[in-house]
Design an enzyme around this catalytic site. Structure first.
Site, PDB file in Angstrom:
ATOM      1  N   GLY A 167      26.876  13.459 -15.593  1.00 41.38           N
ATOM      2  CA  GLY A 167      25.990  13.248 -16.732  1.00 41.38           C
ATOM      3  C   GLY A 167      26.669  12.647 -17.943  1.00 41.38           C
ATOM      4  O   GLY A 167      26.011  12.256 -18.895  1.00 41.38           O
ATOM      5  N   CYS A 177      -4.105   7.640  -2.450  1.00 43.46           N
ATOM      6  CA  CYS A 177      -3.782   6.223  -2.302  1.00 43.46           C
ATOM      7  C   CYS A 177      -4.905   5.530  -1.525  1.00 43.46           C
ATOM      8  O   CYS A 177      -5.360   6.025  -0.487  1.00 43.46           O
ATOM      9  CB  CYS A 177      -2.457   6.076  -1.565  1.00 43.46           C
ATOM     10  SG  CYS A 177      -2.078   4.368  -1.107  1.00 43.46           S
ATOM     11  N   CYS A 228      -3.108   4.320   2.052  1.00 39.99           N
ATOM     12  CA  CYS A 228      -2.619   5.268   3.060  1.00 39.99           C
ATOM     13  C   CYS A 228      -3.197   6.666   2.873  1.00 39.99           C
ATOM     14  O   CYS A 228      -2.983   7.537   3.708  1.00 39.99           O
ATOM     15  CB  CYS A 228      -1.084   5.323   3.049  1.00 39.99           C
ATOM     16  SG  CYS A 228      -0.391   6.220   1.649  1.00 39.99           S
ATOM     17  N   CYS A 240      -0.033   3.653  -3.622  1.00 35.14           N
ATOM     18  CA  CYS A 240       1.323   4.171  -3.735  1.00 35.14           C
ATOM     19  C   CYS A 240       2.200   3.157  -4.460  1.00 35.14           C
ATOM     20  O   CYS A 240       2.148   1.962  -4.191  1.00 35.14           O
ATOM     21  CB  CYS A 240       1.937   4.404  -2.364  1.00 35.14           C
ATOM     22  SG  CYS A 240       1.209   5.746  -1.455  1.00 35.14           S
ATOM     23  N   CYS A 253       4.282   3.790   1.725  1.00 39.27           N
ATOM     24  CA  CYS A 253       2.878   3.500   1.989  1.00 39.27           C
ATOM     25  C   CYS A 253       2.743   2.776   3.344  1.00 39.27           C
ATOM     26  O   CYS A 253       1.909   3.135   4.181  1.00 39.27           O
ATOM     27  CB  CYS A 253       2.303   2.652   0.861  1.00 39.27           C
ATOM     28  SG  CYS A 253       0.511   2.623   0.816  1.00 39.27           S
TER      29      CYS A 253
END
Lengths: 308, 251
Positions: free
Chosen positions: A57, A266, A269, A291, A297
């Site tokens: 980080g 979606c 899909c 998606c 997808c």
């Protein structure tokens, strides 16, 4: 390859002649060193990456180079990718989750040409995934590295304009100011209104910008098996989250962090779990939700078609 | 009992000018000490050195057994946001002008680990009430407040974590007299209620008389006279103190 640390550096000085071509799917343009950057630059960037991995980080400054694409298009990510890429790697590049947008197509073509590596659109097949603004829906594995393109690495920059002061705040872990921002969000909007670039604490020590991924993706960073590397070209910073590191989104006890997602399925899909893009379909207000992760997808559509 | 803050032999020179010239000072728990003197006498420099914002050329500052000048920045910042408070002359230096009143008060709580939004907000509303600002203004920005309200907000923001020692640099400067009187009254009530120790820098003798238990008179970086407030102001010994006391305007 499994990690930047374990990867032997390609032989230097040879101008990368034929290095990638042998195993890659494409011929490597021998006018360039392997993966475009010269070997000493790659070594410098690898050192920054190793330091970043050692201090999860923490933003490590590095000597960012001019790249053949404009700032804001992924100059940081592309330098990190160039430094960790080996001839046998398989590269996937996504832009807002999609494999077929200009940025993704261009960067893939770039590395095919200058490194001769194989490229793919399948998340499962890739060993290195360079991404802008998304994390793939499919769970990543230990053998993969996720490289983020970062426009602004400093999570505190909107709150404290002086870089010297933000450095001091990181050094002293003095992050009360970030919570003031979240407090203000709740006071004004009734909830934490930050929906992307949502600040996280890495390993309980450093406050980190996850790059402008949607807050929806934040939980995927926590204890991810893959190595996560972040490159900011203009700001000249690299940082990292090693595999299986705790990444916690900041929140309040009575206003816990909630990943936000459009409440639809979606249109292609039918997924109710993935992150959705809103797509305008005509000029009379028609729209569908699909998606954002195109590979996810496509895979789901193929599975559905096979089942029928 | 031992002093809360104890300074010995403080020296600081700016070129040929001695801003602090052998200053000794003790502040006891629950005591309000005023430093008076004209502009350039070293009052504010003393405040900055005592609170660790500036390093002296020589001398020591001990707070509650800890060496303030020798500690690292992390420890000093921790002290600054838990045990100490700092009230600036200009509220704009002490407040975040782009953050709501509630956020301003909550900042010190959040910096010391408070993570419950409801509790932070309740504490902020409570403190607004205590400094006589309508709690309805919790989400208002400080720039919509009057000068006196901003100063009171700054006091609320400082006292919310119950510090033991508060440094005040001309807290009533720049306010008109009726607002000043109200603010002094408020500070006096809060100090008594919370048992605070206060180091108050002012050139307003009347404000010092109202608030302080003890007065130090500074001139050219030296403490020329000190003692109980009434003793110093009613029976000034040093010629400079005598001049200062006789210069106060009576309405």
């Amino acid at each position: 390859m499994t990690s930047a640390a374990a990867k032997p550096s390609p032989p230097s000085g040879g101008r990368g002649l034929g290095e990638g071509g042998a195993q890659g799917a494409y011929a490597h343009d021998t006018g360039y060193n392997f993966a475009y950057l010269d070997e000493s630059t790659k070594r410098m960037i690898r050192r920054a990456i190793l330091k970043g991995v050692a201090i999860p980080g923490h933003q490590v400054p590095f000597g960012s180079r001019e790249m053949p694409l404009p700032y804001g298009w992924g100059t940081g990510g592309i330098q990190v990718t160039a430094s960790i890429l080996g001839p046998s790697d398989v590269l996937k590049v996504i832009d807002q989750g999609a494999d077929d947008t200009t940025n993704a197509v261009s960067i893939r073509a770039f590395f095919r040409r200058v490194a001769g590596v194989a490229t793919t659109e399948r998340t499962a097949e890739a060993t290195v995934i360079q991404t802008r603004h998304r994390i793939p829906e499919r769970q990543l594995t230990e053998g993969q590295i996720l490289v983020y393109q970062v426009p602004m690495p400093e999570p505190l920059f909107r709150l404290e304009a002086r870089v010297a002061e933000t450095k001091r705040m990181h050094a002293l872990a003095d992050y009360g100011l970030m919570h003031v921002k979240l407090y203000e969000d709740i006071a004004r909007h009734g909830h934490i209104a930050t929906s992307y670039n949502y600040p996280v604490m890495v390993d309980g020590r450093y406050l980190m910008s996850p790059s402008p991924i949607p807050a929806f993706d934040n939980p995927k960073m926590d204890r991810m098996p893959a190595l996560q590397l972040f490159g900011a070209g203009r700001e000249k910073r690299i940082y990292a989250v090693p595999p299986y590191t705790a990444v916690r989104s900041l929140d309040f006890e009575d206003h816990p962090f909630r990943p936000i997602r459009a409440p639809h399925a979606c249109a292609l899909c039918g997924s109710r779990e993935s992150y959705l893009d809103e797509v305008i379909t005509d000029d009379r207000g028609g729209k569908i939700f699909v998606c954002s992760d195109t590979d996810y997808c496509t895979e789901r559509q193929a599975t559905k078609a096979a089942a029928e | 009992m031992s002093p809360l803050l104890s300074a010995r032999g403080l020296e600081l020179r700016f070129g040929r000018i001695a801003a602090l010239d052998g200053v000794d000072l003790d502040i006891w728990p629950g005591e309000v000490v005023a430093i008076v003197g004209e502009s350039g006498s070293g009052k504010t420099t003393l405040l900055r050195v005592l609170s660790g914002l500036a390093a002296p050329d020589a001398g020591s500052v001990i707070f509650d057994g800890q060496d303030v000048l020798g500690m690292n920045e992390a420890a000093r910042r921790h002290l600054m946001r838990t045990q100490w408070g700092f009230v600036h002359q200009n509220p704009r230096d002490g407040l975040r002008m782009g953050v709501s009143a509630g956020g301003n008060i909550g900042e010190r709580l959040m910096a010391t680990g408070a993570r419950h939004y409801g509790n932070i907000r309740a504490a902020a509303a409570d403190w607004l009430r205590r400094v006589e600002i309508d709690p309805e203004r919790l989400d208002a920005l400080p720039r919509t407040f009057s000068g006196g309200m901003q100063q009171r907000l700054q006091i609320a923001r400082t006292l919310v974590t119950h510090p033991r020692l508060v440094f005040m640099d001309e807290p009533t400067g720049g306010l008109d007299v009726s607002v000043q009187a109200r603010l002094l009254d408020l500070i006096r009530a809060l100090v008594a209620e919370l048992g605070l120790s206060v180091l108050l820098v002012t050139h307003d003798i009347a404000a010092a008389r109202l608030l302080a238990h003890r007065i130090l008179v500074m001139r050219h970086g030296q403490v020329v006279e000190q003692g109980l407030t009434d003793r110093v102001l009613d029976d000034p010994q040093h010629p400079y103190t005598q001049l200062l006391v006789t210069s106060v305007l009576a309405a």
